[in-house]
Each structure stands twice: as C-alpha cells, then as structure tokens.
Design an enzyme around this catalytic site. Structure first.
Site, PDB file in Angstrom:
ATOM      1  N   HIS A  83       9.200   2.403   8.696  1.00 38.85           N
ATOM      2  CA  HIS A  83       9.014   1.560  10.299  1.00 38.85           C
ATOM      3  C   HIS A  83       8.237   2.083  11.118  1.00 38.85           C
ATOM      4  O   HIS A  83       7.558   3.410  11.462  1.00 38.85           O
ATOM      5  CB  HIS A  83       9.991   2.238  11.545  1.00 38.85           C
ATOM      6  CG  HIS A  83       9.776   0.818  12.543  1.00 38.85           C
ATOM      7  ND1 HIS A  83      10.540  -0.715  12.184  1.00 38.85           N
ATOM      8  CD2 HIS A  83      10.026   0.731  13.724  1.00 38.85           C
ATOM      9  CE1 HIS A  83       9.914  -1.385  12.829  1.00 38.85           C
ATOM     10  NE2 HIS A  83       9.821  -0.361  14.556  1.00 38.85           N
ATOM     11  N   LEU A 114      17.189  -8.269   6.019  1.00 35.52           N
ATOM     12  CA  LEU A 114      19.084  -7.070   5.649  1.00 35.52           C
ATOM     13  C   LEU A 114      19.630  -6.060   4.801  1.00 35.52           C
ATOM     14  O   LEU A 114      19.515  -7.742   4.016  1.00 35.52           O
ATOM     15  CB  LEU A 114      19.391  -7.627   6.833  1.00 35.52           C
ATOM     16  CG  LEU A 114      20.281  -6.456   7.590  1.00 35.52           C
ATOM     17  CD1 LEU A 114      19.464  -5.928   8.768  1.00 35.52           C
ATOM     18  CD2 LEU A 114      21.163  -8.059   8.551  1.00 35.52           C
ATOM     19  N   ILE A 115      19.595  -5.627   4.455  1.00 32.12           N
ATOM     20  CA  ILE A 115      20.151  -5.135   3.479  1.00 32.12           C
ATOM     21  C   ILE A 115      21.804  -5.616   3.500  1.00 32.12           C
ATOM     22  O   ILE A 115      22.636  -4.764   4.622  1.00 32.12           O
ATOM     23  CB  ILE A 115      19.211  -3.288   3.237  1.00 32.12           C
ATOM     24  CG1 ILE A 115      18.361  -3.026   2.628  1.00 32.12           C
ATOM     25  CG2 ILE A 115      21.514  -3.229   1.907  1.00 32.12           C
ATOM     26  CD1 ILE A 115      17.509  -4.021   1.434  1.00 32.12           C
ATOM     27  N   ASP A 134      16.505  -1.066  11.791  1.00 31.86           N
ATOM     28  CA  ASP A 134      15.729  -0.449  12.005  1.00 31.86           C
ATOM     29  C   ASP A 134      17.006   0.848  13.000  1.00 31.86           C
ATOM     30  O   ASP A 134      16.926   1.439  13.795  1.00 31.86           O
ATOM     31  CB  ASP A 134      14.840  -0.737  12.787  1.00 31.86           C
ATOM     32  CG  ASP A 134      13.753  -1.717  12.514  1.00 31.86           C
ATOM     33  OD1 ASP A 134      13.348  -1.305  10.999  1.00 31.86           O
ATOM     34  OD2 ASP A 134      13.006  -2.118  13.317  1.00 31.86           O
ATOM     35  N   ASN A 141      13.691   3.461   4.581  1.00 34.04           N
ATOM     36  CA  ASN A 141      13.410   2.760   5.391  1.00 34.04           C
ATOM     37  C   ASN A 141      12.002   3.889   6.063  1.00 34.04           C
ATOM     38  O   ASN A 141      12.216   4.263   6.475  1.00 34.04           O
ATOM     39  CB  ASN A 141      13.712   1.455   5.333  1.00 34.04           C
ATOM     40  CG  ASN A 141      12.835   0.435   6.783  1.00 34.04           C
ATOM     41  OD1 ASN A 141      12.118  -0.238   6.175  1.00 34.04           O
ATOM     42  ND2 ASN A 141      12.789   0.160   8.067  1.00 34.04           N
ATOM     43  N   SER A 186       1.054  -1.223   0.103  1.00 31.10           N
ATOM     44  CA  SER A 186      -0.215   0.064   0.179  1.00 31.10           C
ATOM     45  C   SER A 186       0.757   0.904  -0.001  1.00 31.10           C
ATOM     46  O   SER A 186       0.568   2.808  -0.501  1.00 31.10           O
ATOM     47  CB  SER A 186      -0.647  -0.186   1.350  1.00 31.10           C
ATOM     48  OG  SER A 186       0.039   0.412   2.269  1.00 31.10           O
ATOM     49  N   GLU A 193       2.012   7.579   7.780  1.00 30.29           N
ATOM     50  CA  GLU A 193       2.862   6.367   6.429  1.00 30.29           C
ATOM     51  C   GLU A 193       2.545   6.842   5.051  1.00 30.29           C
ATOM     52  O   GLU A 193       3.336   8.064   3.957  1.00 30.29           O
ATOM     53  CB  GLU A 193       2.860   5.324   6.174  1.00 30.29           C
ATOM     54  CG  GLU A 193       3.073   3.943   7.294  1.00 30.29           C
ATOM     55  CD  GLU A 193       3.626   3.193   7.767  1.00 30.29           C
ATOM     56  OE1 GLU A 193       3.715   1.695   6.912  1.00 30.29           O
ATOM     57  OE2 GLU A 193       4.098   1.934   8.501  1.00 30.29           O
TER      58      GLU A 193
END
Ligand code: GRF
Length: 188
Positions: free
Chosen positions: A104, A87-88, A145, A102, A13, A174
């Site tokens: 959160h 995880l990148i 994070d 990102n 979304s 968001e």
C-alpha cells in the site's frame, strides 16, 4: 522452489521489479501472473519473460473457486498483490493463510481502506499536510488494507511536495523494498 503468483492490474512496475529480482533465483520462482484486465501491461511482460498468465473475471472470482483450482494446478505457494484492486475472497485467504501480501502506498492504518488507491492516496496525504509518507507491506485478509503489517518505511515530505512528487517518492520506496521484503518472508 517456492512458487509465486503476482496479481497486478495497473502499470505493473512493481511486478517488473519483483520478476527481475527473482530471475534465476535458486529457491523462488515467479510462476504465474494474474490480472483482471486483459490489456494490462503486466501481461505483455509475462509474455516477454515466458511466465504463464491468467486473466480473471469478476463473477468467477467471487462466485466460484475455479481460480483456486488454477493456482493449485500451478502449485502456487505464495501470492503477491502488486496493484491489484479487487478484494480477495475468503476462500483464497483461507487457503493461503499469511501467504498473501499486498503493498500500500502510504503508512497504514492512515490513508487506507476501500477506494484509497493510486493517486487518491497521495492526494489525501497532501491535503492532510502530512510531514511524511511511505509504504506498507502487509498480509491480506478479507478487509481492505487491514491485515497484519510486515514492513513499513518512510519518506519525509515538505511544503514543496505535490501529490505527484509524493507519488514518485513512494514508488521509489516500493521498487527498492518490495522484492527484498518478499524474499525475506519467503526465506524465513
Ligand atoms: C503501487 O503504488 C502500489 O502501492 C499499489 O498500486 C500501485 C501499483 O503500481 N497497491 P504498479 O502497477 O506496480 O506500477
């Protein structure tokens, strides 16, 4: 043109809001949708909007740099994680310094870290009887994070809230802020 890749694996979304926001934008283009789930809703959306897509596979992601080559082929300048849980790896963080963000669904540094995603975050916020929650948009580093925070905004909570109602309030924030904050970062 700044060329964005959106990494998403869930409902998508936020990805949709971001795609809508930058449709016909003069200097920013959503150039690639990346997902680790071949059936993710966001991939159908990519088809609808005629945005190239890439399905990635775990071993290749962590043990090779083939996807970096793909991102370079698409001339990607900036990466947005919108509901992407892996995880990148450091080769990507190093290649895109302060160019990966990102979102959160809580006010970091509280309620973050490995395993804190989706409804688990809102459940934890509710159990802690927090008076507020919100969103955090942050740069991405090699830890979950923990990258520098770019933007936060809050919503108030009261005793009638449930994990579900908290999730709804946070998702609204968001959708309202993520596309605009991305635009601000890209145009500054
Ligand atoms: C959002 O809550 C976001 O904060 C988190 O994953 C969720 C993605 O939702 N990182 P959607 O797939 O964009 O609907």
């Amino acid at each position: 043109m700044k060329r964005i890749a959106i990494f998403a694996s869930g409902r998508g979304s936020n990805a949709k809001k971001i795609i809508d926001h930058f449709e016909s934008h003069p200097t920013v283009e959503i150039s690639l949708i990346v997902s680790n789930k071949s059936k993710a809703a966001v991939l159908s959306l990519a088809d609808d909007r005629q945005i190239p897509k890439l399905v990635i596979e775990r071993q290749q992601f962590y043990q090779t740099k083939v996807y970096l080559a793909d991102l370079q082929n698409y001339k990607i300048d900036f990466i947005v994680l919108a509901g992407f849980l892996w995880l990148i790896p450091s080769y990507l963080v190093d290649h895109f310094p302060n160019k990966i963000v990102n979102i959160h669904p809580a006010l970091l540094p509280k309620f973050g870290g490995k395993g804190m995603y989706g409804s688990k975050v809102h459940q934890a916020v509710w159990e802690a009887q927090e008076k507020e929650s919100g969103i955090t948009i942050h740069y991405v580093n090699e830890e979950y994070d923990e990258g520098a925070i770019v933007f936060q905004t809050k919503c108030t909570l009261d005793e009638t809230d449930t994990p579900d109602s908290i999730a709804k309030k946070v998702l609204q924030l968001e959708h309202r802020y993520f596309p605009k904050v991305i635009e601000e970062i890209l145009l500054k």
